[in-house]
Write a protein that holds these residues in place. Structure first.
Motif, PDB file in Angstrom:
ATOM      1  N   ALA A  46       0.687  -1.295   0.042  1.00  0.00           N
ATOM      2  CA  ALA A  46       0.412  -0.161  -0.215  1.00  0.00           C
ATOM      3  C   ALA A  46       0.780   1.335   0.093  1.00  0.00           C
ATOM      4  CB  ALA A  46      -0.852   0.345   1.201  1.00  0.00           C
ATOM      5  N   ALA A  47       1.664   1.646   0.618  1.00  0.00           N
ATOM      6  CA  ALA A  47       2.748   2.536   0.122  1.00  0.00           C
ATOM      7  C   ALA A  47       3.360   2.444  -0.897  1.00  0.00           C
ATOM      8  CB  ALA A  47       4.244   2.268   1.108  1.00  0.00           C
ATOM      9  N   THR A  48       3.594   4.014  -0.760  1.00  0.00           N
ATOM     10  CA  THR A  48       3.805   4.821  -2.307  1.00  0.00           C
ATOM     11  C   THR A  48       5.323   4.657  -2.560  1.00  0.00           C
ATOM     12  OG1 THR A  48       1.778   6.763  -1.876  1.00  0.00           O
ATOM     13  CG2 THR A  48       4.060   7.086  -3.045  1.00  0.00           C
ATOM     14  N   ASP A  49       6.042   4.738  -2.536  1.00  0.00           N
ATOM     15  CA  ASP A  49       7.979   4.557  -2.890  1.00  0.00           C
ATOM     16  C   ASP A  49       8.236   3.343  -1.980  1.00  0.00           C
ATOM     17  OD1 ASP A  49       7.096   5.738  -4.769  1.00  0.00           O
ATOM     18  OD2 ASP A  49       7.861   7.968  -3.145  1.00  0.00           O
ATOM     19  N   PHE A  50       8.069   3.691  -0.512  1.00  0.00           N
ATOM     20  CA  PHE A  50       8.516   2.895   0.557  1.00  0.00           C
ATOM     21  C   PHE A  50       8.362   2.863   1.860  1.00  0.00           C
ATOM     22  CE2 PHE A  50      11.827   2.686   3.779  1.00  0.00           C
ATOM     23  CZ  PHE A  50      12.622   2.199   3.263  1.00  0.00           C
ATOM     24  N   PRO A  51       8.329   1.429   2.154  1.00  0.00           N
ATOM     25  CA  PRO A  51       9.379   0.917   2.380  1.00  0.00           C
ATOM     26  C   PRO A  51       8.949   0.269   0.605  1.00  0.00           C
ATOM     27  CG  PRO A  51       7.381  -0.083   3.801  1.00  0.00           C
ATOM     28  CD  PRO A  51       7.154   1.358   2.814  1.00  0.00           C
ATOM     29  N   PHE A  52       9.425  -0.857   0.042  1.00  0.00           N
ATOM     30  CA  PHE A  52       8.889  -2.124  -1.001  1.00  0.00           C
ATOM     31  C   PHE A  52       9.375  -3.645  -1.431  1.00  0.00           C
ATOM     32  CE2 PHE A  52      12.802   0.207  -2.461  1.00  0.00           C
ATOM     33  CZ  PHE A  52      13.628  -0.549  -2.910  1.00  0.00           C
ATOM     34  N   THR A  53       8.323  -3.556  -1.934  1.00  0.00           N
ATOM     35  CA  THR A  53       8.888  -5.794  -1.864  1.00  0.00           C
ATOM     36  C   THR A  53       8.999  -5.473  -3.612  1.00  0.00           C
ATOM     37  OG1 THR A  53       7.458  -6.166  -0.178  1.00  0.00           O
ATOM     38  CG2 THR A  53       8.268  -8.648  -1.917  1.00  0.00           C
ATOM     39  N   VAL A  61       6.882 -17.777 -13.123  1.00  0.00           N
ATOM     40  CA  VAL A  61       6.647 -18.320 -12.596  1.00  0.00           C
ATOM     41  C   VAL A  61       7.536 -17.857 -11.276  1.00  0.00           C
ATOM     42  CG1 VAL A  61       7.398 -20.169 -11.971  1.00  0.00           C
ATOM     43  CG2 VAL A  61       6.466 -20.428 -13.726  1.00  0.00           C
ATOM     44  N   PHE A  62       6.784 -17.340 -10.043  1.00  0.00           N
ATOM     45  CA  PHE A  62       7.709 -16.957  -8.972  1.00  0.00           C
ATOM     46  C   PHE A  62       8.933 -17.657  -8.899  1.00  0.00           C
ATOM     47  CE2 PHE A  62       8.829 -17.224  -4.516  1.00  0.00           C
ATOM     48  CZ  PHE A  62       8.629 -16.426  -4.256  1.00  0.00           C
ATOM     49  N   ALA A  63      10.153 -16.791  -8.517  1.00  0.00           N
ATOM     50  CA  ALA A  63      11.740 -17.038  -8.139  1.00  0.00           C
ATOM     51  C   ALA A  63      11.778 -16.894  -6.914  1.00  0.00           C
ATOM     52  CB  ALA A  63      12.586 -16.672  -9.439  1.00  0.00           C
ATOM     53  N   GLY A  64      11.808 -15.789  -6.687  1.00  0.00           N
ATOM     54  CA  GLY A  64      12.557 -14.955  -5.671  1.00  0.00           C
ATOM     55  C   GLY A  64      12.036 -13.783  -4.613  1.00  0.00           C
ATOM     56  N   THR A  65      11.483 -13.140  -4.299  1.00  0.00           N
ATOM     57  CA  THR A  65      11.920 -11.853  -3.081  1.00  0.00           C
ATOM     58  C   THR A  65      12.400 -11.425  -2.105  1.00  0.00           C
ATOM     59  OG1 THR A  65       9.523 -10.801  -2.409  1.00  0.00           O
ATOM     60  CG2 THR A  65      10.397 -12.875  -1.336  1.00  0.00           C
ATOM     61  N   VAL A  66      12.178  -9.798  -2.340  1.00  0.00           N
ATOM     62  CA  VAL A  66      13.426  -9.502  -1.081  1.00  0.00           C
ATOM     63  C   VAL A  66      12.175  -8.419  -0.706  1.00  0.00           C
ATOM     64  CG1 VAL A  66      14.409  -7.414  -2.995  1.00  0.00           C
ATOM     65  CG2 VAL A  66      15.870  -8.634  -0.887  1.00  0.00           C
ATOM     66  N   THR A  67      12.440  -7.874   0.626  1.00  0.00           N
ATOM     67  CA  THR A  67      12.028  -6.286   0.857  1.00  0.00           C
ATOM     68  C   THR A  67      12.543  -5.245   0.891  1.00  0.00           C
ATOM     69  OG1 THR A  67      10.230  -7.424   1.318  1.00  0.00           O
ATOM     70  CG2 THR A  67      10.077  -6.451   2.822  1.00  0.00           C
ATOM     71  N   ALA A  68      12.984  -4.152   1.157  1.00  0.00           N
ATOM     72  CA  ALA A  68      13.394  -3.184   1.990  1.00  0.00           C
ATOM     73  C   ALA A  68      12.506  -2.647   2.932  1.00  0.00           C
ATOM     74  CB  ALA A  68      13.203  -2.048   0.446  1.00  0.00           C
ATOM     75  N   ILE A  69      13.027  -2.547   4.127  1.00  0.00           N
ATOM     76  CA  ILE A  69      12.006  -1.394   4.967  1.00  0.00           C
ATOM     77  C   ILE A  69      12.786  -0.321   5.506  1.00  0.00           C
ATOM     78  CG2 ILE A  69      10.553  -3.832   5.332  1.00  0.00           C
ATOM     79  CD1 ILE A  69      11.816  -4.789   7.554  1.00  0.00           C
ATOM     80  N   ALA A  70      12.252   0.102   7.030  1.00  0.00           N
ATOM     81  CA  ALA A  70      12.180   0.619   7.333  1.00  0.00           C
ATOM     82  C   ALA A  70      13.470  -0.120   8.731  1.00  0.00           C
ATOM     83  CB  ALA A  70      11.437   2.042   8.232  1.00  0.00           C
ATOM     84  N   SER A  71      13.231  -0.947   9.695  1.00  0.00           N
ATOM     85  CA  SER A  71      13.731  -1.263  10.589  1.00  0.00           C
ATOM     86  C   SER A  71      13.499  -3.036  10.635  1.00  0.00           C
ATOM     87  CB  SER A  71      13.292  -0.997  11.965  1.00  0.00           C
ATOM     88  OG  SER A  71      14.228  -1.078  13.157  1.00  0.00           O
ATOM     89  N   ASP A  72      14.693  -3.867  10.784  1.00  0.00           N
ATOM     90  CA  ASP A  72      14.669  -5.021  10.378  1.00  0.00           C
ATOM     91  C   ASP A  72      14.860  -5.707  11.561  1.00  0.00           C
ATOM     92  OD1 ASP A  72      13.985  -7.602   9.434  1.00  0.00           O
ATOM     93  OD2 ASP A  72      15.525  -7.887   9.079  1.00  0.00           O
ATOM     94  N   THR A 108      17.944   0.821  -5.698  1.00  0.00           N
ATOM     95  CA  THR A 108      15.719   1.545  -5.619  1.00  0.00           C
ATOM     96  C   THR A 108      16.177   2.677  -4.764  1.00  0.00           C
ATOM     97  OG1 THR A 108      15.258  -0.043  -6.696  1.00  0.00           O
ATOM     98  CG2 THR A 108      13.869   1.000  -5.511  1.00  0.00           C
ATOM     99  N   MET A 109      17.025   1.716  -3.051  1.00  0.00           N
ATOM    100  CA  MET A 109      17.051   2.623  -2.168  1.00  0.00           C
ATOM    101  C   MET A 109      18.107   3.506  -2.181  1.00  0.00           C
ATOM    102  SD  MET A 109      16.250   0.253   1.304  1.00  0.00           S
ATOM    103  CE  MET A 109      17.091  -1.554   0.412  1.00  0.00           C
ATOM    104  N   PHE A 110      19.146   3.605  -2.293  1.00  0.00           N
ATOM    105  CA  PHE A 110      20.735   4.647  -3.434  1.00  0.00           C
ATOM    106  C   PHE A 110      19.027   5.644  -3.959  1.00  0.00           C
ATOM    107  CE2 PHE A 110      23.537   1.473  -2.079  1.00  0.00           C
ATOM    108  CZ  PHE A 110      23.600   2.291  -0.634  1.00  0.00           C
ATOM    109  N   GLY A 111      19.043   5.263  -4.927  1.00  0.00           N
ATOM    110  CA  GLY A 111      17.892   6.600  -5.979  1.00  0.00           C
ATOM    111  C   GLY A 111      17.060   7.046  -5.009  1.00  0.00           C
ATOM    112  N   GLN A 112      16.340   6.529  -4.205  1.00  0.00           N
ATOM    113  CA  GLN A 112      15.796   7.339  -3.151  1.00  0.00           C
ATOM    114  C   GLN A 112      16.096   7.992  -2.384  1.00  0.00           C
ATOM    115  OE1 GLN A 112      13.242   4.121  -1.182  1.00  0.00           O
ATOM    116  NE2 GLN A 112      11.863   4.016  -3.802  1.00  0.00           N
ATOM    117  N   GLY A 113      17.571   8.829  -1.986  1.00  0.00           N
ATOM    118  CA  GLY A 113      18.092   8.996  -1.128  1.00  0.00           C
ATOM    119  C   GLY A 113      18.553   8.752  -0.431  1.00  0.00           C
TER     120      GLY A 113
END
Length: 160
Positions: A46-53, A61-72, A108-113
């Motif tokens: 539901a977020a606009t730019d960040f976080p993202f998956t 076919v689904f092969a893999g995934t990664v998520t960018a979040i504020a805190s892990d 992507t995260m570096f591109g977001q600043g």
């Protein structure tokens, strides 16, 4: 084999697979219900730019995934943002997909600043992350005995 890496926002048909892999790998072993993972993933979508998956798709076919979040890592709330929940299905491993997912998330995260990015992993993955240009920040941290890494954008004169 055709490989695409897409934002889950643009490929919601893979939501069940992403939620399932995150739940089975990290949440189910800790007794957390699948519904909790689905709720958290819904908030990411539901977020606009960040976080993202991001989702890796091979010939549809689904092969893999990664998520960018504020805190892990609850013990390190000052460290932000994070690459988290990297997963590649077994039949797609050892083909560079994990590297591609991590690199796309980081760029992507570096591109977001974001001036730096963090992640944690088990110590047996140390050579993998060091090889991708991550710097070991803390080793064998906490009850899960994890390594914490940091990565900064490459300088303009860096060959990487």
């Amino acid at each position: 084999m055709t490989l695409d890496i897409v934002n889950l926002r643009d490929a919601r048909q893979f939501f069940p697979e992403v939620a399932d892999r995150i739940w089975r790998a990290w949440s189910e072993p800790n007794g957390e219900p699948l519904a909790e993972v689905e709720q958290e993933l819904s908030e990411v979508v539901a977020a606009t730019d960040f976080p993202f998956t991001l989702v890796a798709v091979s010939d549809g076919v689904f092969a893999g995934t990664v998520t960018a979040i504020a805190s892990d890592l609850d013990e390190r709330p000052e460290l932000t943002p994070w690459v988290a929940a990297l997963w590649v299905d077994p039949e797609f491993r050892r083909a560079g997909l994990a590297k591609a997912l991590v690199e796309r998330a980081v760029s992507t995260m570096f591109g977001q600043g974001h001036p730096q990015v963090y992640l944690y992993a088990i110590p047996s993955l140390r050579a993998f992350y060091l090889g991708l240009g991550w710097t070991l920040l803390e080793e064998r941290f906490g009850k899960y005995v994890i390594d914490i890494y940091i990565r900064h954008p490459a300088k303009k004169d860096d060959p990487a």
